[in-house]
Design a protein around this motif. Structure first.
Motif, PDB file in Angstrom:
ATOM      1  N   UNK A 257       0.825  -1.206   0.000  1.00  0.00           N
ATOM      2  CA  UNK A 257       0.000   0.000   0.000  1.00  0.00           C
ATOM      3  C   UNK A 257       0.865   1.264   0.000  1.00  0.00           C
ATOM      4  N   UNK A 258       1.952   1.257   0.781  1.00  0.00           N
ATOM      5  CA  UNK A 258       2.812   2.444   0.839  1.00  0.00           C
ATOM      6  C   UNK A 258       3.456   2.728  -0.514  1.00  0.00           C
ATOM      7  N   UNK A 259       3.884   1.672  -1.218  1.00  0.00           N
ATOM      8  CA  UNK A 259       4.504   1.871  -2.529  1.00  0.00           C
ATOM      9  C   UNK A 259       3.495   2.445  -3.528  1.00  0.00           C
ATOM     10  N   UNK A 260       2.259   1.952  -3.500  1.00  0.00           N
ATOM     11  CA  UNK A 260       1.242   2.449  -4.434  1.00  0.00           C
ATOM     12  C   UNK A 260       0.914   3.909  -4.150  1.00  0.00           C
ATOM     13  N   UNK A 261       0.756   4.265  -2.861  1.00  0.00           N
ATOM     14  CA  UNK A 261       0.413   5.647  -2.516  1.00  0.00           C
ATOM     15  C   UNK A 261       1.593   6.576  -2.795  1.00  0.00           C
ATOM     16  N   UNK A 262       2.822   6.116  -2.522  1.00  0.00           N
ATOM     17  CA  UNK A 262       3.990   6.966  -2.761  1.00  0.00           C
ATOM     18  C   UNK A 262       4.169   7.261  -4.245  1.00  0.00           C
ATOM     19  N   UNK A 263       3.894   6.285  -5.082  1.00  0.00           N
ATOM     20  CA  UNK A 263       4.062   6.487  -6.524  1.00  0.00           C
ATOM     21  C   UNK A 263       2.844   7.155  -7.158  1.00  0.00           C
TER      22      UNK A 263
ATOM     23  N   UNK B  79      -3.164   6.660  -6.543  1.00  0.00           N
ATOM     24  CA  UNK B  79      -2.834   5.384  -5.911  1.00  0.00           C
ATOM     25  C   UNK B  79      -3.747   5.069  -4.744  1.00  0.00           C
ATOM     26  N   UNK B  80      -4.113   6.111  -3.966  1.00  0.00           N
ATOM     27  CA  UNK B  80      -5.043   5.899  -2.864  1.00  0.00           C
ATOM     28  C   UNK B  80      -6.409   5.472  -3.392  1.00  0.00           C
ATOM     29  N   UNK B  81      -6.839   6.082  -4.499  1.00  0.00           N
ATOM     30  CA  UNK B  81      -8.107   5.681  -5.113  1.00  0.00           C
ATOM     31  C   UNK B  81      -8.026   4.249  -5.638  1.00  0.00           C
ATOM     32  N   UNK B  82      -6.869   3.854  -6.171  1.00  0.00           N
ATOM     33  CA  UNK B  82      -6.704   2.483  -6.648  1.00  0.00           C
ATOM     34  C   UNK B  82      -6.809   1.482  -5.501  1.00  0.00           C
ATOM     35  N   UNK B  83      -6.255   1.819  -4.344  1.00  0.00           N
ATOM     36  CA  UNK B  83      -6.383   0.936  -3.183  1.00  0.00           C
ATOM     37  C   UNK B  83      -7.843   0.825  -2.739  1.00  0.00           C
ATOM     38  N   UNK B  84      -8.558   1.956  -2.776  1.00  0.00           N
ATOM     39  CA  UNK B  84      -9.981   1.905  -2.429  1.00  0.00           C
ATOM     40  C   UNK B  84     -10.754   1.034  -3.421  1.00  0.00           C
ATOM     41  N   UNK B  85     -10.408   1.134  -4.707  1.00  0.00           N
ATOM     42  CA  UNK B  85     -11.045   0.285  -5.701  1.00  0.00           C
ATOM     43  C   UNK B  85     -10.737  -1.186  -5.481  1.00  0.00           C
ATOM     44  N   UNK B  86      -9.498  -1.493  -5.083  1.00  0.00           N
ATOM     45  CA  UNK B  86      -9.127  -2.880  -4.799  1.00  0.00           C
ATOM     46  C   UNK B  86      -9.930  -3.423  -3.620  1.00  0.00           C
ATOM     47  N   UNK B  87     -10.083  -2.593  -2.579  1.00  0.00           N
ATOM     48  CA  UNK B  87     -10.887  -3.018  -1.426  1.00  0.00           C
ATOM     49  C   UNK B  87     -12.338  -3.243  -1.834  1.00  0.00           C
TER      50      UNK B  87
END
Length: 449
Positions: A156-162, A167-175
């Protein structure tokens, strides 16, 4: 998903936006209604008490010793115990025996964990049916909670950092994807609903949530949504035809056979189709988003491109994308099935018989159908994106670049006469063979006059 394009996409004309809204909103509403109808409201809860209790423990001592001979099995026989043998002392961390030291046999057999002092493990309590008060413990597996938490945190940290906010929206979509799979798709199939229908509705619901959440509510995202939905429907139709033509039953793997023993009402043939739909969704999203973004970027970089030119240029990008994606799909399926593939290579049957066996045939159908759906997604999404991007242009209307270019300065009549005389020479002389060239103000290059 597709690449992150930080440059905002040019807004579509109001008429085009209204058409997209009138198309996408009814599809979204229909998906919600279908999900509510198919929702497993009365799905049975997992039967309580069928699994033995499991507790956490920490290994404090390991004692290994030679395995004692078995009188019934001669020494050297394949059925003879191979070990390791011995005892393991474990401190129970929770449950009725929390804080106590218990002894268990050293785990043995195929897939048994190898334990050492200070390992955190999972204990299974075994109760004697003849004497419910008597119980013993066995080591089931290692605790994997902490390593998995650290790995997910790094992910998660790598996705948000990049990707930052994207990236935060992508993590929300994954959840959201996992939530839909765990609360709707899997319980719906387990409750006896048609697996193919549940998979299509669940995939459409995931698509709407993930694409709009990750890429924003724009005309470009709506084009990707329509392209993905059309390709999903086509993949389902092709999968139904292909599995019927090849007479696949869905019993091609050991997992499917085991599932049929525990849940006899699950349609394994439909489950195979559902797996094709769900497996294709992630790659379809990537292809459709990339194609829609490619058309938008090409139109932004060169507003003078016609609809056909946009389609051809973006399709060339799609061909390169599909060429690499096909290999990705096949290798992903092969990687997930390596143990079975190794088992099949040791089979004495002919290659043609192996390829037409139930297991390999269903993997071939799965890969071929998913690839056909991806190939169809490229022209479908590219054509829709080209239509939307060029919908605001009128015949004869100057492009943005032509409208922004400075108009050529008119030359006085006297200057034009002098220029003509200079080019043609004195009256009666033969004009120069080389044509005069004036700078083209729109193109920035010299054009013959």
């Amino acid at each position: 998903m597709g690449a992150d394009h930080t440059r905002p996409a040019p807004s579509a004309p109001p008429r085009v936006r209204r058409i997209l809204v009138a198309t996408v909103v009814p599809l979204f509403v229909a998906t919600l209604i279908a999900a509510l109808v198919l929702w497993p409201w009365d799905a049975p809860d997992p039967a309580a008490g069928t699994e033995p209790p499991r507790y956490h423990g920490t290994v404090t001592r390991v004692v290994t010793e030679p395995c004692p001979p078995t009188p019934e099995v001669p020494e050297g026989s394949p059925d003879a115990p191979r070990g390791p043998c011995g005892t393991v002392t474990v401190r129970v961390e929770d449950g009725p025996d929390a804080g106590q030291q218990v002894q268990t046999p050293v785990p043995a057999g195929p897939g048994a964990p190898t334990v050492a002092v200070d390992d955190e493990i999972i204990l299974v309590e075994l109760i004697d049916p003849a004497d419910p008060t008597a119980s013993s413990y066995n080591i089931a597996e290692h605790q994997r909670g902490k390593p998995l938490v650290w790995l997910v945190a790094l992910f998660a940290a790598a996705i948000v950092a990049f990707g930052r906010w994207r990236g935060l929206a992508a993590l929300a979509g994954l959840a959201a994807s996992f939530a839909i799979l765990l609360t709707f798709v899997l319980p719906g199939i387990g409750a006896g609903s048609p697996p193919l229908l549940v998979a299509v509705v669940g995939a459409a619901l995931i698509m709407f949530v993930v694409l709009y959440l990750t890429h924003g509510v724009t005309a470009q995202t709506s084009v990707a949504v329509l392209g993905t939905l059309g390709s999903l429907v086509l993949t389902g139709v092709l999968g139904t035809i292909a599995t019927a033509a090849t007479h696949l039953t869905g019993f091609g793997s050991e997992d499917a056979t085991t599932l049929s023993m525990y849940q006899a009402d699950v349609d394994l043939h439909g489950l195979l189709l559902a797996g094709i739909i769900i497996g294709s969704l992630g790659v379809l999203d990537d292809v459709t988003v990339t194609q829609a973004a490619t058309v938008t970027e090409l139109a932004h970089a060169n507003p003078g491109l016609s609809r056909r030119q946009l389609y051809r240029a973006a399709t060339r990008v799609g061909r390169a994308h599909i060429a690499s994606t096909v290999n990705t799909i096949v290798l992903a399926y092969a990687g997930a099935s390596l143990p079975v593939l190794l088992l099949l290579t040791a089979d004495s049957r002919a290659v043609t018989q192996l390829l037409t066996s139930e297991f390999l045939a269903q993997e071939i159908v799965r890969s071929a159908v998913a690839t056909l759906g991806l190939i169809a997604a490229v022209p479908l999404t590219t054509g829709l994106a080209a239509l939307v991007t060029t919908a605001g242009r009128r015949a004869g209307e100057p492009t943005d670049r032509e409208a922004a270019a400075p108009a050529p300065t008119p030359r006085p009549a006297a200057d034009r006469s002098e220029a003509l005389e200079a080019l043609s020479g004195p009256r009666g002389d033969t004009p120069s063979a080389a044509p005069a060239r004036w700078p083209d103000q729109n193109r920035g290059t010299d054009t013959a006059w």
